[in-house]
Design a protein around this motif. Structure first.
Motif, mmCIF file in Angstrom:
data_model
loop_
_atom_site.group_PDB
_atom_site.id
_atom_site.type_symbol
_atom_site.label_atom_id
_atom_site.label_comp_id
_atom_site.label_asym_id
_atom_site.label_seq_id
_atom_site.Cartn_x
_atom_site.Cartn_y
_atom_site.Cartn_z
ATOM 1 N N THR A 275 -35.514 13.938 -46.301
ATOM 2 C CA THR A 275 -34.240 14.117 -45.365
ATOM 3 C C THR A 275 -34.127 13.097 -44.761
ATOM 4 O O THR A 275 -32.956 12.423 -44.018
ATOM 5 N N ASP B 263 -28.891 15.340 -51.685
ATOM 6 C CA ASP B 263 -29.827 16.110 -50.620
ATOM 7 C C ASP B 263 -29.715 17.089 -51.107
ATOM 8 O O ASP B 263 -28.841 18.262 -50.874
ATOM 9 N N GLU B 264 -30.732 17.046 -52.167
ATOM 10 C CA GLU B 264 -30.506 18.746 -53.691
ATOM 11 C C GLU B 264 -29.485 19.101 -53.567
ATOM 12 O O GLU B 264 -29.147 20.555 -53.518
#
Ligand SMILES: Nc1ncnc2c1ncn2[C@@H]1O[C@H](COP(=O)(O)OP(=O)(O)OP(=O)(O)O)[C@@H](O)[C@H]1O
Ligand SMILES: [Mg+2]
Length: 236
Positions: free
Chosen positions: A43, A161-162
């Motif tokens: 991240t 992100d995810e």
């Protein structure tokens, strides 16, 4: 020419080195997955690319000329970098279509919007839900809407992100198909994800981070056969 080049990027939080001379290059049209254990710096890498965090040293080149580490968040967005955060942040009281209109941004003329929105509705599979309120969507549909909102701005570089955290198997499969369908020569995608089946389904290449360092860059198949990657991550 690469779409994105990260060169010897080092990020520190106080005395803690979160990224230690990380380098990677993403080709135009590539879908790159960044994988690795919790706390590896994944991240943080996206935070530097999107201008939220400034590095101690190193460069992040978008195309050949623009060093994003020298740019503000707004300049980075204007250069065509868009980020989808893990938690969906759609406007619940607006319809899917209205959310996508916001995603188009002020640069797109009103006359151009219907075609852009139709294209995003097609890419995300949300066309049948265009008039639904975003607040009434299932969790997976909200994730697709948020991907749609960043797509509506026609980003040159898309950061996710995810995107499948908390999704069902069926929703994850839909998201994989969606992301595979995003490949275009003028668009690169960087995805962080912990679901290795999903990563295998979408990624042209993977970058494995571990404790702020690049452990591996190459195919997912190669990562599965790499002794160090198995030791610190995939084999656990
Ligand atoms: N603003 C901050 N201040 C201090 N430490 C931070 C900050 N942001 C991140 N860190 C630390 O940097 C390291 C890398 O964090 P990062 O969030 O990039 O990891 P990650 O690879 O995304 O992990 P996860 O898979 O759990 O999301 C962690 O040890 C984290 O605690
Ligand atoms: Mg993270």
């Amino acid at each position: 020419m690469s779409a994105l080049v990260v060169e010897a990027l080092t990020v520190a939080f106080g005395r803690f080195t979160a990224l230690d001379a990380v380098s990677l290059a993403v080709d135009p049209g590539e879908v790159r997955a960044v994988i690795g254990p919790n706390g590896a710096g994944k991240t943080t890498l996206l935070d530097v690319i999107s201008g939220i965090t400034k590095p101690v040293s190193g460069r992040v080149m978008l195309g050949d000329t623009l060093d994003l580490t020298k740019c503000s968040e707004a300049e980075i967005a204007r250069a065509g970098v868009r980020r989808k955060f893990q938690k969906p942040s759609v406007f619940p009281a607006l319809t899917v279509r209205e959310n996508l209109e916001i995603g188009c941004g002020p640069a797109l003329s009103p006359g151009e919007r219907p075609a852009r929105i139709a294209s995003v509705l097609g890419e995300t599979g949300l066309a049948p839900r265009a008039q639904a309120l975003a607040g009434s969507l299932a969790h997976g549909e909200k994730q697709w809407l948020e991907i749609g909102m960043v797509l509506a701005a026609e980003p040159a570089l898309l950061l996710l992100d995810e995107p499948v955290a908390g999704l069902s198997d069926a929703e994850t499969a839909h998201t994989a198909a969606l992301i595979r369908g995003l490949r275009r020569p003028d668009r690169a995608v960087v995805v962080i994800e912990h679901d290795m089946g999903f990563v295998e389904a979408i990624a042209d290449r993977v970058t494995v981070l571990h404790e702020g360092r690049t452990l591996y860059e190459g195919s997912m198949h190669g990562a599965r056969g790499d002794a160090r990657v198995i030791e610190v991550f995939l084999g656990r």
